[in-house]
Design a protein around this motif. Structure first.
Motif, PDB file in Angstrom:
ATOM      1  N   LEU A  21       0.834  -1.192   0.000  1.00 21.23           N
ATOM      2  CA  LEU A  21       0.000   0.000   0.000  1.00 21.23           C
ATOM      3  C   LEU A  21       0.874   1.249   0.000  1.00 21.23           C
ATOM      4  O   LEU A  21       1.896   1.295   0.692  1.00 21.23           O
ATOM      5  CB  LEU A  21      -0.909   0.014   1.230  1.00 21.23           C
ATOM      6  CG  LEU A  21      -2.009  -1.045   1.288  1.00 21.23           C
ATOM      7  CD1 LEU A  21      -2.723  -0.974   2.631  1.00 21.23           C
ATOM      8  CD2 LEU A  21      -3.007  -0.865   0.141  1.00 21.23           C
ATOM      9  N   PRO A  22       0.464   2.271  -0.746  1.00 19.68           N
ATOM     10  CA  PRO A  22       1.225   3.520  -0.738  1.00 19.68           C
ATOM     11  C   PRO A  22       1.024   4.268   0.575  1.00 19.68           C
ATOM     12  O   PRO A  22       0.045   4.022   1.296  1.00 19.68           O
ATOM     13  CB  PRO A  22       0.616   4.297  -1.906  1.00 19.68           C
ATOM     14  CG  PRO A  22      -0.789   3.783  -1.985  1.00 19.68           C
ATOM     15  CD  PRO A  22      -0.706   2.329  -1.625  1.00 19.68           C
ATOM     16  N   PRO A  23       1.924   5.165   0.921  1.00 22.46           N
ATOM     17  CA  PRO A  23       1.736   5.963   2.147  1.00 22.46           C
ATOM     18  C   PRO A  23       0.533   6.884   2.014  1.00 22.46           C
ATOM     19  O   PRO A  23       0.158   7.282   0.909  1.00 22.46           O
ATOM     20  CB  PRO A  23       3.037   6.750   2.259  1.00 22.46           C
ATOM     21  CG  PRO A  23       3.569   6.812   0.864  1.00 22.46           C
ATOM     22  CD  PRO A  23       3.162   5.522   0.206  1.00 22.46           C
ATOM     23  N   LEU A  24      -0.058   7.211   3.139  1.00 16.29           N
ATOM     24  CA  LEU A  24      -1.182   8.140   3.138  1.00 16.29           C
ATOM     25  C   LEU A  24      -0.684   9.553   2.836  1.00 16.29           C
ATOM     26  O   LEU A  24       0.450   9.905   3.161  1.00 16.29           O
ATOM     27  CB  LEU A  24      -1.892   8.120   4.490  1.00 16.29           C
ATOM     28  CG  LEU A  24      -2.597   6.813   4.852  1.00 16.29           C
ATOM     29  CD1 LEU A  24      -3.125   6.880   6.281  1.00 16.29           C
ATOM     30  CD2 LEU A  24      -3.725   6.518   3.871  1.00 16.29           C
ATOM     31  N   PRO A  25      -1.534  10.371   2.214  1.00  7.86           N
ATOM     32  CA  PRO A  25      -1.099  11.735   1.869  1.00  7.86           C
ATOM     33  C   PRO A  25      -0.879  12.595   3.107  1.00  7.86           C
ATOM     34  O   PRO A  25      -1.614  12.508   4.098  1.00  7.86           O
ATOM     35  CB  PRO A  25      -2.253  12.263   1.023  1.00  7.86           C
ATOM     36  CG  PRO A  25      -3.420  11.403   1.337  1.00  7.86           C
ATOM     37  CD  PRO A  25      -2.873  10.061   1.697  1.00  7.86           C
ATOM     38  N   GLU A  26       0.119  13.424   3.034  1.00  8.20           N
ATOM     39  CA  GLU A  26       0.469  14.294   4.154  1.00  8.20           C
ATOM     40  C   GLU A  26      -0.711  15.190   4.531  1.00  8.20           C
ATOM     41  O   GLU A  26      -1.394  15.743   3.667  1.00  8.20           O
ATOM     42  CB  GLU A  26       1.670  15.162   3.782  1.00  8.20           C
ATOM     43  CG  GLU A  26       2.178  16.039   4.899  1.00  8.20           C
ATOM     44  CD  GLU A  26       3.412  16.833   4.503  1.00  8.20           C
ATOM     45  OE1 GLU A  26       3.850  17.686   5.303  1.00  8.20           O
ATOM     46  OE2 GLU A  26       3.924  16.602   3.388  1.00  8.20           O
ATOM     47  N   GLY A  27      -0.947  15.327   5.822  1.00  7.92           N
ATOM     48  CA  GLY A  27      -1.994  16.209   6.317  1.00  7.92           C
ATOM     49  C   GLY A  27      -3.390  15.616   6.318  1.00  7.92           C
ATOM     50  O   GLY A  27      -4.346  16.298   6.707  1.00  7.92           O
ATOM     51  N   CYS A  28      -3.537  14.351   5.918  1.00  8.70           N
ATOM     52  CA  CYS A  28      -4.871  13.759   5.855  1.00  8.70           C
ATOM     53  C   CYS A  28      -5.374  13.379   7.250  1.00  8.70           C
ATOM     54  O   CYS A  28      -4.602  13.295   8.215  1.00  8.70           O
ATOM     55  CB  CYS A  28      -4.879  12.552   4.928  1.00  8.70           C
ATOM     56  SG  CYS A  28      -4.006  11.100   5.581  1.00  8.70           S
ATOM     57  N   PHE A  29      -6.648  13.141   7.360  1.00 10.51           N
ATOM     58  CA  PHE A  29      -7.317  12.878   8.632  1.00 10.51           C
ATOM     59  C   PHE A  29      -6.670  11.726   9.393  1.00 10.51           C
ATOM     60  O   PHE A  29      -6.430  11.823  10.607  1.00 10.51           O
ATOM     61  CB  PHE A  29      -8.793  12.572   8.365  1.00 10.51           C
ATOM     62  CG  PHE A  29      -9.616  12.235   9.572  1.00 10.51           C
ATOM     63  CD1 PHE A  29      -9.604  13.039  10.697  1.00 10.51           C
ATOM     64  CD2 PHE A  29     -10.436  11.106   9.572  1.00 10.51           C
ATOM     65  CE1 PHE A  29     -10.390  12.737  11.814  1.00 10.51           C
ATOM     66  CE2 PHE A  29     -11.218  10.794  10.674  1.00 10.51           C
ATOM     67  CZ  PHE A  29     -11.191  11.604  11.790  1.00 10.51           C
ATOM     68  N   ALA A  30      -6.367  10.631   8.705  1.00 14.00           N
ATOM     69  CA  ALA A  30      -5.863   9.443   9.386  1.00 14.00           C
ATOM     70  C   ALA A  30      -4.483   9.654   9.995  1.00 14.00           C
ATOM     71  O   ALA A  30      -4.069   8.874  10.863  1.00 14.00           O
ATOM     72  CB  ALA A  30      -5.830   8.260   8.421  1.00 14.00           C
ATOM     73  N   LEU A  31      -3.763  10.700   9.578  1.00 10.95           N
ATOM     74  CA  LEU A  31      -2.428  10.967  10.101  1.00 10.95           C
ATOM     75  C   LEU A  31      -2.413  12.049  11.173  1.00 10.95           C
ATOM     76  O   LEU A  31      -1.355  12.327  11.753  1.00 10.95           O
ATOM     77  CB  LEU A  31      -1.483  11.360   8.960  1.00 10.95           C
ATOM     78  CG  LEU A  31      -1.199  10.276   7.916  1.00 10.95           C
ATOM     79  CD1 LEU A  31      -0.218  10.798   6.882  1.00 10.95           C
ATOM     80  CD2 LEU A  31      -0.669   9.002   8.562  1.00 10.95           C
ATOM     81  N   VAL A  32      -3.549  12.654  11.449  1.00 12.97           N
ATOM     82  CA  VAL A  32      -3.603  13.697  12.477  1.00 12.97           C
ATOM     83  C   VAL A  32      -3.477  13.040  13.856  1.00 12.97           C
ATOM     84  O   VAL A  32      -4.128  12.038  14.134  1.00 12.97           O
ATOM     85  CB  VAL A  32      -4.933  14.478  12.383  1.00 12.97           C
ATOM     86  CG1 VAL A  32      -5.026  15.519  13.500  1.00 12.97           C
ATOM     87  CG2 VAL A  32      -5.057  15.154  11.021  1.00 12.97           C
ATOM     88  N   PRO A  33      -2.638  13.562  14.740  1.00 16.14           N
ATOM     89  CA  PRO A  33      -2.541  13.007  16.101  1.00 16.14           C
ATOM     90  C   PRO A  33      -3.917  12.962  16.759  1.00 16.14           C
ATOM     91  O   PRO A  33      -4.747  13.858  16.573  1.00 16.14           O
ATOM     92  CB  PRO A  33      -1.612  13.984  16.815  1.00 16.14           C
ATOM     93  CG  PRO A  33      -0.773  14.574  15.715  1.00 16.14           C
ATOM     94  CD  PRO A  33      -1.686  14.682  14.533  1.00 16.14           C
ATOM     95  N   LEU A  34      -4.162  11.902  17.526  1.00 14.70           N
ATOM     96  CA  LEU A  34      -5.500  11.645  18.040  1.00 14.70           C
ATOM     97  C   LEU A  34      -6.067  12.826  18.825  1.00 14.70           C
ATOM     98  O   LEU A  34      -7.220  13.214  18.606  1.00 14.70           O
ATOM     99  CB  LEU A  34      -5.497  10.389  18.924  1.00 14.70           C
ATOM    100  CG  LEU A  34      -6.848  10.032  19.558  1.00 14.70           C
ATOM    101  CD1 LEU A  34      -7.909   9.831  18.505  1.00 14.70           C
ATOM    102  CD2 LEU A  34      -6.715   8.803  20.439  1.00 14.70           C
TER     103      LEU A  34
END
Length: 313
Positions: free
Chosen positions: A115-128
């Motif tokens: 799987l490719p990395p998730l795009p920078e700044g997307c929801f799934a990468l935001v700290p909880l």
């Protein structure tokens, strides 16, 4: 799961003494999720006088256009985002609910091996804690008695659905603690009474409807799926609560159609005769994840244990 195993918290619970209308918050990952998961339940409670607020964590900016009959698409990402906002407004109107955006950016559904990395700044990468903060604030502002969202798997492994679960779970537990997520001038702490997970795409539902369609001599849109190995390996989560909603299928369908970029009016969502669906599966199912009020399972009402004889609708 029985009354004794439903998690409860000591002390007075929101909803047991409140004289305001009941309030339901449905937390979803993208616009259109609210119309395919628990939509008829939202429409039923809204029609009965419950205040229903749908929350969309993201704007659905990276969602594919899934309706082959959709016309010309906007030329820009901004235009697509505006279109998705208009679709969401139409869906909320069809269901009779209010709606709020959390404002995060759609992560997209990664495909490929690996799987490719998730795009920078997307929801799934935001700290909880950063992702949960606006929802905690909204819970304190709206003061829901019940929150619905997805189970820990997200219902399916979309990174935004999994993150949506984490954020809603965090907000359910943190909103009642005045020491957490402090905002100067913000609303006071509010502790929701119950947390539920949606079960709209359970294999039990799909198999039951599939068998009824075949028995009626019709072609089932689920034939290939229910016979697949992947379907056989999907674990069934516990169902604790069934809400009767067949009279609100028209509102659900109108909300689905409002998402014209995502929903094909000739697709599988509309391939089942509605009279057959109402006969064999006239409800929507939920899993009671936590309850801060005593309740007896199984339930037929998300507000079981919260309603009182007076003051609440």
């Amino acid at each position: 799961m029985t009354e004794s195993t439903a998690r409860q918290t000591a002390g007075s619970a929101p909803g047991t003494v409140d004289r305001a209308p009941l309030r339901l918050m449905a937390v979803h990952a993208h616009p259109d999720d609210e119309s395919s998961k628990g939509a008829a339940t939202s429409a039923r409670y809204a029609a009965e006088g419950v205040e229903v607020l749908v929350v969309s964590c993201t704007g659905g900016e990276r969602g594919d256009v899934l309706n082959p009959s959709f016309g010309e698409l906007p030329a820009t990402a901004e235009g697509m985002a505006e279109l998705r906002r208009a679709e969401m407004a139409a869906a909320a109107k069809a269901l009779g609910v209010s709606h709020r955006w959390l404002g995060f950016v759609d992560s997209g559904l990664p495909e490929g091996d690996p799987l490719p990395p998730l795009p920078e700044g997307c929801f799934a990468l935001v700290p909880l804690e950063e992702a949960a903060a606006p929802l905690v604030e909204l819970v304190r502002e709206f003061r829901p008695h019940v929150i619905t969202t997805y189970d820990p798997s997200g219902g399916y492994p979309h990174p935004d659905h999994i993150m949506c679960h984490k954020v809603a779970f965090e907000a359910f537990h943190a909103a009642g603690d005045p020491e957490r997520y402090q905002v100067e001038g913000g609303a006071p702490a509010w502790e929701p009474a119950k947390l539920y997970y949606n079960h709209d795409f359970s294999m039990n539902r799909i198999r039951t409807i599939h068998e009824a369609v075949v028995d009626a001599g019709l072609e089932s849109p689920f034939s290939d799926w229910v016979e697949s190995r992947a379907a056989r390996e999907i674990p069934e989560r516990e169902v604790t609560t069934r809400v009767e909603v067949a009279p609100y299928f028209p509102q659900r369908d109108a909300a689905l159609i409002a998402h014209a970029t995502q929903i094909d009016p000739e697709g599988f969502f509309f391939a089942i005769p509605r009279d057959l669906e109402a006969d064999v599966w006239p409800f929507e199912e939920f899993e009671l994840a936590e309850s801060r009020v005593p309740t007896t399972l199984p339930e037929d009402d998300l507000f079981a244990g919260i309603r009182t004889e007076e003051g609440l609708v």
